[in-house]
Design an enzyme around this catalytic site. Structure first.
Site, PDB file in Angstrom:
ATOM      1  N   CYS A   2      32.855  31.522  40.213  1.00 13.98           N
ATOM      2  CA  CYS A   2      32.206  32.296  39.171  1.00 13.98           C
ATOM      3  C   CYS A   2      30.724  32.843  39.693  1.00 13.98           C
ATOM      4  CB  CYS A   2      31.773  31.556  37.701  1.00 13.98           C
ATOM      5  SG  CYS A   2      33.502  30.919  37.184  1.00 13.98           S
ATOM      6  N   ARG A  27      33.058  35.600  44.463  1.00 11.08           N
ATOM      7  CA  ARG A  27      32.884  34.137  43.959  1.00 11.08           C
ATOM      8  C   ARG A  27      33.908  33.890  42.965  1.00 11.08           C
ATOM      9  NH1 ARG A  27      27.828  31.809  44.802  1.00 11.08           N
ATOM     10  NH2 ARG A  27      28.021  30.454  42.869  1.00 11.08           N
ATOM     11  N   TRP A  74      36.146  32.573  38.188  1.00 10.24           N
ATOM     12  CA  TRP A  74      37.278  31.780  38.833  1.00 10.24           C
ATOM     13  C   TRP A  74      37.635  30.730  37.790  1.00 10.24           C
ATOM     14  CZ3 TRP A  74      38.064  26.747  41.255  1.00 10.24           C
ATOM     15  CH2 TRP A  74      39.010  26.856  42.003  1.00 10.24           C
ATOM     16  N   ASN A 100      28.603  29.146  34.943  1.00  8.37           N
ATOM     17  CA  ASN A 100      29.257  28.811  35.814  1.00  8.37           C
ATOM     18  C   ASN A 100      29.137  27.216  36.367  1.00  8.37           C
ATOM     19  OD1 ASN A 100      28.086  29.124  39.589  1.00  8.37           O
ATOM     20  ND2 ASN A 100      30.111  28.554  39.105  1.00  8.37           N
ATOM     21  N   GLY A 101      30.461  26.475  36.736  1.00  4.18           N
ATOM     22  CA  GLY A 101      30.471  25.083  36.982  1.00  4.18           C
ATOM     23  C   GLY A 101      31.327  24.647  35.655  1.00  4.18           C
ATOM     24  N   GLU A 465      41.360  26.595  63.010  1.00  2.00           N
ATOM     25  CA  GLU A 465      40.636  27.819  62.224  1.00  2.00           C
ATOM     26  C   GLU A 465      41.511  29.032  62.242  1.00  2.00           C
ATOM     27  OE1 GLU A 465      38.308  28.002  60.247  1.00  2.00           O
ATOM     28  OE2 GLU A 465      37.576  30.021  60.676  1.00  2.00           O
ATOM     29  N   LYS A 469      42.436  30.761  58.637  1.00  3.60           N
ATOM     30  CA  LYS A 469      42.483  32.226  58.478  1.00  3.60           C
ATOM     31  C   LYS A 469      43.861  32.984  58.258  1.00  3.60           C
ATOM     32  CE  LYS A 469      39.068  32.177  58.209  1.00  3.60           C
ATOM     33  NZ  LYS A 469      38.043  31.385  58.365  1.00  3.60           N
ATOM     34  N   GLU A 472      44.921  31.908  54.442  1.00  5.08           N
ATOM     35  CA  GLU A 472      44.127  32.359  53.396  1.00  5.08           C
ATOM     36  C   GLU A 472      44.003  33.438  52.919  1.00  5.08           C
ATOM     37  OE1 GLU A 472      40.103  31.153  53.480  1.00  5.08           O
ATOM     38  OE2 GLU A 472      39.862  31.533  55.600  1.00  5.08           O
ATOM     39  N   HIS A 488      55.249  14.776  69.378  1.00  6.55           N
ATOM     40  CA  HIS A 488      55.532  13.707  68.532  1.00  6.55           C
ATOM     41  C   HIS A 488      55.782  13.969  67.286  1.00  6.55           C
ATOM     42  CE1 HIS A 488      53.428  10.953  71.297  1.00  6.55           C
ATOM     43  NE2 HIS A 488      52.809  12.144  71.665  1.00  6.55           N
ATOM     44  N   LYS A 587      34.487  32.257  47.151  1.00  4.90           N
ATOM     45  CA  LYS A 587      33.730  32.148  48.407  1.00  4.90           C
ATOM     46  C   LYS A 587      32.956  30.819  48.254  1.00  4.90           C
ATOM     47  CE  LYS A 587      31.591  34.005  52.263  1.00  4.90           C
ATOM     48  NZ  LYS A 587      32.355  33.781  53.351  1.00  4.90           N
TER      49      LYS A 587
HETATM   50  C1  F6R Z   1      37.359  29.734  55.021  1.00  3.53           C
HETATM   51  C2  F6R Z   1      36.391  29.288  54.193  1.00  3.53           C
HETATM   52  C3  F6R Z   1      36.447  28.102  53.395  1.00  3.53           C
HETATM   53  C4  F6R Z   1      34.844  27.457  53.517  1.00  3.53           C
HETATM   54  C5  F6R Z   1      34.614  26.176  52.621  1.00  3.53           C
HETATM   55  C6  F6R Z   1      33.200  25.532  52.858  1.00  3.53           C
HETATM   56  O1  F6R Z   1      37.548  30.742  55.308  1.00  3.53           O
HETATM   57  O2  F6R Z   1      35.534  30.279  53.983  1.00  3.53           O
HETATM   58  O3  F6R Z   1      37.091  27.148  53.888  1.00  3.53           O
HETATM   59  O4  F6R Z   1      34.319  27.171  54.804  1.00  3.53           O
HETATM   60  O5  F6R Z   1      34.988  26.549  51.376  1.00  3.53           O
HETATM   61  O6  F6R Z   1      32.207  26.502  52.175  1.00  3.53           O
HETATM   62  P1  F6R Z   1      30.874  26.407  52.758  1.00  3.53           P
HETATM   63  O7  F6R Z   1      30.564  26.403  54.272  1.00  3.53           O
HETATM   64  O8  F6R Z   1      30.137  27.480  51.980  1.00  3.53           O
HETATM   65  O9  F6R Z   1      30.379  24.783  52.470  1.00  3.53           O
END
Ligand code: F6R
Length: 592
Positions: A2, A27, A74, A100-101, A465, A469, A472, A488, A587
């Site tokens: 949010c 967000r 969110w 937010n929260g 990673e 990517k 997501e 395995h 984010k």
């Molecule tokens: C994936 C991504 C998330 C963040 C995770 C941690 O692309 O961005 O997996 O890496 O939510 O976020 P931070 O680094 O802000 O603690």
């Protein structure tokens, strides 16, 4: 999650609020809304969907109010709907709140308020805040907020306005982020700095348990007992240009191309802020790296570097798992929290857990002044600039630079290692020169339903990673696996419909990875390999080959990760998906 924005000043608030919300949209984007005070009345407009839906609904409504708040949501409590969208008001619509929260005890408070006759209109926890403030209002908004806050439990940030005191906004921070922006004859509140960057670079980062009382003329900060606090004003070094798309189709693509700069700025920033750390890695019994998502993957690579260069045992733990473990943390441990936002609630709680047990806490964060930055004993800042795309790219490589810097800190050849690190930005630039090859591969494989990503040693976290990517932003199922573990179990998945992305730089495990590629080929899997330019053997074994510049073994993650980001980006973009704001994500994850 949010985003909150607030404005009070001499300008019409609406365009400023909408602009701020667009910059906060990463967000959360289930619904959005604004509240303005105009001619002594509260105006509330909200819509399900993205900010553009809200903007559309406001066409032909030239609101002129000069004080307002806005929100992009969110959803946590209550499905995404107009009723549940913020702002929420009291019954008489005299107070409006954006939040937010989570208010953890909202059900208890709701029952109490209902028993007093209050009628609720939404399924959110936020609405209790509006009713509580209205109930406690006695002519002074700050006083009413202080009384309401006494009753709230949880991690939250909120902002409130009232028709009784136009021009005043009160903002509260307890666990979720909130910053104050200081302007001339105008002031702001926001969840994040980029939201207010076009208007001011002077900010006050609120701490937990703090309240900001803002009017066009001034800003006062208090603690929850109402005692005034003196807070430092920080001048943010970013500018708005770095928060705009600069001609790229998406923020994510722009941020991928910004990686040489992000890594270069991070290395130079760390070196110039004094390469001597205030602790010695070797003085700890172990290093515990705590993070989530992409930051966790950076931590896995950091482990291999720290164990190699400093010879200290390292564990890497998901913050969400660590938090509820009984991990025997003590003052003999160095706890490293890796977080782009510095606000991820699980990571933040893990830092608190570690501090309570006497561990030394080191943060690696991108957002200066964020909670984890402030609450840790020491911070290595990544200087990647604002990252707007929800999928982390440039901040991942910047985290790697900071972890490499940390790992090399006590190595006898530290200077040589840092010199090598300084060559990385130009290597990333060279990697980006082959972006077209990746785009063609994306075109060919974009309709596949599953992908497997394999790698060994430093390339295993890169495989994880790469898979993250793809999942997501393209919603395609992808799994990252250690190449040597494939036999395995996961090898059973391989057939001619399975693209297998193999990260195979010429390092200590190269020959072993080649054997794993043979195993995939025997089962008719389609090998897409990432390897050093000129590696003919690898190229011959692969259906598709993506060259990256040959670098020293330890630096390979900086170059091998880039084509995997591009592959995910181009697949998602060709599928017509919302690359910068993938579904269900946000984010900054400020809920558990
Ligand atoms: C994936 C991504 C998330 C963040 C995770 C941690 O692309 O961005 O997996 O890496 O939510 O976020 P931070 O680094 O802000 O603690």
């Amino acid at each position: 999650m949010c985003g909150i924005i607030g404005y009070t000043g001499k300008e019409e608030a609406l365009p400023l609020l909408l602009g701020g919300l667009e910059r906060l949209e990463y967000r959360g984007y289930d619904s959005a809304g604004i509240a303005l005070i105009e001619d002594g009345k509260m105006i509330v407009e909200k819509r399900v969907g993205k900010i553009r839906e809200l903007v559309r609904s406001l066409w032909g409504k030239p609101y002129k109010g000069k004080t307002g708040i806005g929100h992009t949501r969110w959803a946590t409590h209550g499905e995404p709907s107009t009723e549940n969208a913020h702002p929420h008001t009291d019954e008489k619509e005299e107070f409006a709140v954006v939040h937010n929260g989570i208010v953890e005890n909202y059900l208890e408070l709701k029952r109490e308020l209902e028993s007093e006759g209050v009628k609720f209109r939404s399924g959110t926890d936020t609405e209790v805040i509006a009713h509580l403030i209205a109930k406690n209002y006695n002519g002074d908004l700050l006083e009413a907020v202080l009384k309401a806050v006494e009753r709230l439990r949880g991690a939250f940030a909120f902002a409130v306005i009232t028709v009784h005191e136009p021009g005043r906004i009160v903002g509260v921070k307890q666990g979720s982020p909130l910053v104050v922006g200081i302007g001339e004859g105008e002031n702001f509140l926001a969840s994040d700095i980029p939201a207010i960057l076009p208007y001011t670079r002077k900010v006050i980062a609120l701490g937990d348990g703090e309240i900001a009382d803002i009017t066009p003329e001034g800003v006062n900060i208090y603690d929850f007992s109402g005692t005034p606090l003196t807070k430092e004003i920080t001048v943010v070094p970013w500018d708005i240009i770095s928060a705009e798309k600069a001609g790229f189709k998406h923020f994510m693509l722009k941020e991928i191309y910004e990686q040489p700069k992000a890594v270069g700025d991070t290395i130079r920033g760390l070196i110039s802020s004094g390469s001597e750390l205030p602790f010695s890695l070797k003085s700890f019994r172990r290093v515990l790296i705590i993070a989530c998502g992409t930051s966790y993957h950076a931590g896995l690579i950091g482990k291999l570097w720290i164990e190699k260069y400093a010879q200290v045992p390292v564990e890497v733990v998901f913050a969400s798992e660590f938090r509820y473990s009984d991990s025997p943390v003590s003052e003999q441990d160095l706890v490293v929290a890796v977080s782009q936002s510095g606000e991820t609630i699980d990571t933040k709680f893990a830092v608190n857990y570690a501090r309570e047990r006497g561990a030394y806490t080191l943060a690696i964060v991108n957002v200066v002044g964020s909670s984890i930055d402030r609450e840790s004993d020491y911070t290595l800042h990544t200087h990647a600039g604002p990252e707007i795309g929800v999928a982390a790219t440039k901040t991942f490589l910047a985290q790697l630079a900071a972890l490499y810097f940390l790992a090399s800190s006590e190595h006898p050849q530290k200077e040589r290692l840092l010199e090598e690190l300084l060559k990385v930005p130009s290597m990333i630039e060279k990697t980006l020169e082959d972006a077209e090859i990746v785009e063609k591969i994306a075109q060919k494989y974009m309709k596949m339903k599953d992908f497997l990503y394999l790698g060994r040693y430093l390339s295993y976290p890169i495989a994880l990673e790469g898979a993250l990517k793809l999942k997501e932003i393209s919603y395609i199922h992808a799994e990252g696996y250690p190449a040597g573990e494939m036999k395995h179990g996961p090898i059973a998945l391989i057939d001619e419909r399975m693209p297998v992305v193999v990260v195979a730089p010429q390092d200590r495990v190269y020959e072993k990875t080649i054997s794993n590629i043979e195993e995939v080929r025997t089962r008719k899997g389609k090998v897409i390999s990432v390897g050093f330019r000129g590696d003919e053997k690898l190229e011959k074994l692969s259906e598709e080959f993506i060259p990256v510049p040959a670098v020293e073994e330890d630096l390979s993650p900086f170059v091998t990760s880039v084509p995997l980001q591009l592959l995910a980006y181009h697949i998602a973009s060709k599928l017509g998906l919302d690359v910068d704001q993938p579904r269900n994500l946000a984010k900054t994850v400020t809920v558990e």
